[in-house]
Structures are given as C-alpha cells and as structure tokens.
Design an enzyme around this catalytic site. Structure first.
Site, short mmCIF file in Angstrom:
data_model
loop_
_atom_site.label_atom_id
_atom_site.label_comp_id
_atom_site.label_asym_id
_atom_site.label_seq_id
_atom_site.Cartn_x
_atom_site.Cartn_y
_atom_site.Cartn_z
N ASP A 171 0.87 -1.16 0.00
CA ASP A 171 0.00 0.00 0.00
C ASP A 171 0.93 1.23 0.00
OD1 ASP A 171 -2.33 1.66 0.46
OD2 ASP A 171 -1.64 1.82 2.53
N ASP A 177 -0.14 5.09 0.84
CA ASP A 177 -0.41 6.11 1.85
C ASP A 177 -0.32 5.53 3.26
OD1 ASP A 177 -1.08 8.02 -0.18
OD2 ASP A 177 -3.05 7.10 -0.37
C1 BG6 Z 1 -5.98 5.58 -0.08
C2 BG6 Z 1 -5.92 6.48 1.13
O1 BG6 Z 1 -4.71 5.10 -0.37
O2 BG6 Z 1 -6.46 6.30 -1.21
C3 BG6 Z 1 -7.26 7.12 1.39
O3 BG6 Z 1 -5.53 5.70 2.25
C4 BG6 Z 1 -7.74 7.83 0.12
O4 BG6 Z 1 -7.13 8.04 2.46
C5 BG6 Z 1 -7.76 6.85 -1.04
O5 BG6 Z 1 -9.06 8.36 0.32
C6 BG6 Z 1 -8.18 7.52 -2.36
O6 BG6 Z 1 -7.23 8.48 -2.72
P1 BG6 Z 1 -7.42 9.59 -3.85
O7 BG6 Z 1 -6.05 10.19 -3.97
O8 BG6 Z 1 -7.82 8.85 -5.09
O9 BG6 Z 1 -8.46 10.52 -3.37
MG MG Z 2 -2.69 3.22 3.55
#
Ligand code: BG6
Ligand code: MG
Length: 218
Positions: A8, A10
C-alpha cells in the site's frame, strides 16, 4: 514460497495519510462538519467518495455538490503532494524495496489512490515496482480483494505467493479476503487482524517479515 510483496502507499511508504487527513479536515472546517483525527483513522485506505460519505455521516446532498466537495478535497491534496521529494519516503521503505529486488523477488503497488502514480514518481521509487495497481485499476476498492488480485495478476503470481503490506483495517481485510499473507503496520486496533504486525517499516528487513509470518525463505 514468497515471490513478491504488494505495498500500500499512503501510510506505508510515505506519510500521505496525513495529507489526506488535512485535505478532508480543511473541507470539513469549510462546510462546518465535525471531523477529528480519530474519525480519520476509519478513513485510511477508503476511496475518495466513500471517505466523504463517512464524513457526511448520513447527511444527504445533491450529486453535483458531492462531486464538488470531492474535487475540492482533491485540489487541497494535490497542492500538498507537489512538495513531495524522495526525502518523504518513510524510514526503512526504500531499503526494503531495494532488498526485495536484490533478492530476485518482485514489488507491486496496491493503492486505492488515483494520485498514487504521481506520488511514487515524486518519491523517485517508480523504478522499484514491477506492477502498479491504483485507484483507476478496479471498480471495487478495499476491503474487497480486487485491487490486490489485480496486482498479483499483473505479476503473474497467485495470492499465496504475494505478501500484502498495509496500514489500514480495510487493506488487511482485503488481503484476507483475497488469500494473501498480510503484514500490518500500526496499532493493534487498526491492523490487529494481519498475520504479522510491526509499528512501521523502520529497520524491518525481509528476514524479519519471514520470521513474523512463519515463512521459510527458501
Ligand atoms: C488511499 C488512502 O490510499 O487512497 C485514502 O488511504 C484515500 O485516504 C484513497 O481516500 C483515495 O485516494 P485519492 O487520492 O484517489 O483521493
Ligand atoms: Mg494506507
């Protein structure tokens, strides 16, 4: 037999979980919604629309307003990630990605974010991945197993041979649902259902992961 690791992004390789929080927090403040760091813990790994739905706690809005709020949060998030450089990799991340490659195994990215591609480019780690699965790759996001299955498919490997590394409860559930061994990073109340748990990747080597997962490396 382990042949690959699916990471993963984030909260695992970089602290963009904090930027997602700040983006939602700014939107929540502007709209007058209560939203705390504790609330945000439930949003880890959750896609953009579902995150907004959780923040709205059952309040309903017309679709154009929902889309506008999602876009506004993303605009704030995009401004944060412009500042990302290779120094924003979390401790231990690059070392582990490199170690896995040096051992002849593969790395994949399994992130629900539509911004994941830009973030790994800015972090300077794109070249360390054999496959990238992101917010554009599948319809059903975590806790469905689809994103990790998409990554394993790109690698040409069965789930049992790919270890998922996650910081989110939704991500650990996705790994379990797909039959992937899982490593959880963070507190027990968040990743307690993982097969092995570490506070972070700091100082963590492949041998530590194998030992914790009860896997022999040969
Ligand atoms: C995930 C994050 O990786 O991606 C979430 O942990 C986030 O917090 C999700 O909402 C979607 O991300 P994005 O950048 O497409 O809004
Ligand atoms: Mg994450």
């Amino acid at each position: 037999m382990i042949r690959a690791f699916i990471f993963d992004l984030d909260g695992v390789l970089t602290d963009t979980a904090e930027y997602h929080y700040r983006g939602w927090k700014r939107l929540a403040d502007e709209e007058g919604f209560a939203f705390s760091r504790d609330d945000n813990e439930h949003l880890r790994g959750v896609p953009r629309r579902e995150s907004l739905m959780l923040i709205l706690k059952g309040r309903t809005y017309p679709e154009p307003k929902i889309l506008e709020m999602m876009e506004r949060k993303n605009k704030y998030y995009l401004a944060f990630i412009q500042e990302i450089t290779p120094r924003d990799l979390l401790p231990g991340a690059r070392e582990l990605l490199e170690e896995i490659r040096a051992a002849g195994l593969k790395n994949a990215l399994g992130s629900a974010s539509k911004n994941a591609g830009e973030v790994i480019e800015r972090l300077g780690i794109r070249y360390l991945f054999d496959a990238v699965s992101d917010g554009f790759s599948v319809e059903r996001q975590k806790p469905a197993p689809d994103l990790f299955l998409h990554a394993a498919d790109q690698l040409g490997l069965p789930p049992a041979e790919c270890v998922v590394v996650e910081d989110a409860a939704a991500g650990i559930e996705a790994a379990r649902a797909g039959g992937f061994p899982s490593v959880g990073l963070g507190p027990l109340e968040r990743v307690g259902r993982a097969d092995a748990i570490f506070p972070s990747l700091d100082g963590v080597h492949m041998t530590d992961l194998y030992k914790a997962l009860n896997i022999t490396s040969e």
